[in-house]
Write a protein that holds these residues in place. Structure first.
Motif, PDB file in Angstrom:
ATOM      1  N   UNK A   1      -8.808  -5.270  -1.523  1.00  0.00           N
ATOM      2  CA  UNK A   1      -7.780  -4.680  -2.579  1.00  0.00           C
ATOM      3  C   UNK A   1      -7.990  -4.859  -3.942  1.00  0.00           C
ATOM      4  N   UNK A   2      -8.402  -5.813  -4.543  1.00  0.00           N
ATOM      5  CA  UNK A   2      -8.696  -6.261  -5.951  1.00  0.00           C
ATOM      6  C   UNK A   2      -9.886  -5.091  -6.254  1.00  0.00           C
ATOM      7  N   UNK A   3     -10.758  -5.189  -5.291  1.00  0.00           N
ATOM      8  CA  UNK A   3     -11.913  -4.206  -5.916  1.00  0.00           C
ATOM      9  C   UNK A   3     -11.656  -2.883  -6.060  1.00  0.00           C
ATOM     10  N   UNK A   4     -10.877  -2.627  -4.891  1.00  0.00           N
ATOM     11  CA  UNK A   4     -10.536  -1.102  -4.804  1.00  0.00           C
ATOM     12  C   UNK A   4      -9.616  -0.694  -6.077  1.00  0.00           C
ATOM     13  N   UNK A   5      -8.716  -1.682  -6.389  1.00  0.00           N
ATOM     14  CA  UNK A   5      -7.974  -1.369  -7.748  1.00  0.00           C
ATOM     15  C   UNK A   5      -9.104  -1.363  -8.856  1.00  0.00           C
ATOM     16  N   UNK A   6      -9.977  -2.132  -9.129  1.00  0.00           N
ATOM     17  CA  UNK A   6     -10.905  -2.057  -9.992  1.00  0.00           C
ATOM     18  C   UNK A   6     -11.960  -0.868  -9.995  1.00  0.00           C
TER      19      UNK A   6
ATOM     20  N   UNK B   1       0.146 -16.117   1.492  1.00  0.00           N
ATOM     21  CA  UNK B   1       0.692 -14.780   1.352  1.00  0.00           C
ATOM     22  C   UNK B   1       1.315 -14.430   0.148  1.00  0.00           C
ATOM     23  N   UNK B   2       2.111 -15.250  -0.243  1.00  0.00           N
ATOM     24  CA  UNK B   2       3.203 -14.958  -1.445  1.00  0.00           C
ATOM     25  C   UNK B   2       2.157 -14.932  -2.632  1.00  0.00           C
ATOM     26  N   UNK B   3       1.139 -15.977  -2.754  1.00  0.00           N
ATOM     27  CA  UNK B   3       0.517 -15.887  -3.863  1.00  0.00           C
ATOM     28  C   UNK B   3      -0.476 -14.519  -4.021  1.00  0.00           C
ATOM     29  N   UNK B   4      -0.875 -14.101  -2.724  1.00  0.00           N
ATOM     30  CA  UNK B   4      -1.683 -12.669  -2.776  1.00  0.00           C
ATOM     31  C   UNK B   4      -0.696 -11.583  -3.254  1.00  0.00           C
ATOM     32  N   UNK B   5       0.516 -11.626  -2.814  1.00  0.00           N
ATOM     33  CA  UNK B   5       1.644 -10.561  -3.002  1.00  0.00           C
ATOM     34  C   UNK B   5       1.682 -10.619  -4.694  1.00  0.00           C
ATOM     35  N   UNK B   6       1.899 -11.683  -5.396  1.00  0.00           N
ATOM     36  CA  UNK B   6       1.999 -11.872  -6.653  1.00  0.00           C
ATOM     37  C   UNK B   6       0.792 -11.393  -7.495  1.00  0.00           C
ATOM     38  N   UNK B   7      -0.540 -12.106  -6.925  1.00  0.00           N
ATOM     39  CA  UNK B   7      -1.892 -11.677  -7.656  1.00  0.00           C
ATOM     40  C   UNK B   7      -2.037 -10.047  -7.501  1.00  0.00           C
ATOM     41  N   UNK B   8      -1.814  -9.454  -6.642  1.00  0.00           N
ATOM     42  CA  UNK B   8      -2.081  -7.965  -6.283  1.00  0.00           C
ATOM     43  C   UNK B   8      -1.094  -7.054  -7.113  1.00  0.00           C
TER      44      UNK B   8
END
Length: 202
Positions: free
Chosen positions: A134-139, A170-177
Motif C-alpha cells: 500500500x505504501x509503495x502504491x501510494x508512492x 493493525x492500529x499502527x498500520x491504519x495510522x501509518x497509511x
C-alpha cells in the motif's frame, strides 16, 4: 453516519490486490497469535464482489526461503481454499519480498497497460506485505484503499524486549497509511456498498 454512507468511490476498473492468503499462515506454532478471525470471510466477500462487477483481481503469492512454511516446496505455499476457489482469470504475481510491486510479472506494468489508477489492498500480513504494498502504491501515484478488516497479522517481538500485539500492529498500520497520506483506510462493508453502484454509474 453509517459505513455505507461513508462508502468511497470505486472506479469501474479498480483492482483488488489480494496479498499472500496462503495456507502456511494457518500454522500458529510458526507465527504465533493472530488477530481478526473475520479476515478470510471479508477477503472472500471482496473477491466475489469484484468478480461479479467485472473488476480485475490480482493474487499475490509469497515464495519464502527454504525452511519457511511459505517456501515453494511446502504445503503452506498454496493459496487457502477461499482464494483458490475464486481464482478464475486473476493475474498471479509471485514475490520474494514484502512489496507486490517487486514481483513477477511486473504489477506496475500490468496496471499501467490497463490504465488502472485505483487499487484496493487486502490480505496477510497487515503490517508487513499489505502495508508495504500500500505504501509503495501510494508512492507510485495510485489511489489506494485498504480495508483493514480484510487483513490480519500476528503478535510481533522487537528489540530490547519490545513487542506489540496483532491488534496494536493493525492500529499502527491504519495510522501509518492514512495519517501518512499513503492510503485511505476503509471497511469491507464500505467497499461492498460502493461496488455495485460504481459499476452502474461507470
Amino acid at each position: 453516519m453509517t459505513d455505507t454512507e461513508n462508502a468511497p468511490h470505486l472506479a469501474a476498473d479498480s483492482a483488488l490486490i489480494v496479498i499472500d492468503v496462503q495456507k502456511g499462515f494457518d500454522d500458529a506454532s510458526f507465527w504465533g497469535p493472530r488477530n481478526n478471525p473475520a479476515a478470510e470471510d471479508n477477503i472472500a466477500a471482496l473477491m466475489d464482489a469484484w468478480q461479479a462487477s467485472g473488476r480485475p483481481v490480482v493474487l499475490v503469492r509469497h515464495a519464502s526461503r527454504p525452511g519457511s512454511v511459505l517456501a515453494p516446496d511446502q504445503p503452506g505455499y498454496a493459496f487457502k481454499d477461499l482464494v483458490e476457489e475464486r481464482r478464475h482469470e486473476s493475474l498471479l504475481v509471485t514475490k520474494t519480498v514484502n512489496s507486490a510491486f517487486y514481483g513477477t510479472p511486473d504489477l506496475a506494468g500490468w496496471l499501467a497497460s490497463r490504465g488502472i489508477g485505483q487499487v484496493v489492498v487486502a490480505g496477510i500480513q497487515t503490517n508487513m506485505c499489505v502495508e508495504t504494498t500500500a505504501r509503495m502504491a501510494g508512492n507510485l501515484g495510485y489511489e489506494v484503499l485498504v480495508p483493514l478488516d480484510a487483513t490480519h497479522t500476528f503478535d510481533l517481538a522487537g528489540p530490547e524486549g519490545l513487542s506489540l500485539t496483532a491488534d496494536e500492529l493493525a492500529t499502527a498500520t491504519a495510522v501509518n497509511l492514512q495519517g501518512g497520506g499513503f492510503a485511505r483506510v476503509v471497511t469491507t462493508a464500505q467497499l461492498l456498498s460502493a461496488a455495485p453502484a460504481a459499476q452502474l454509474t461507470a
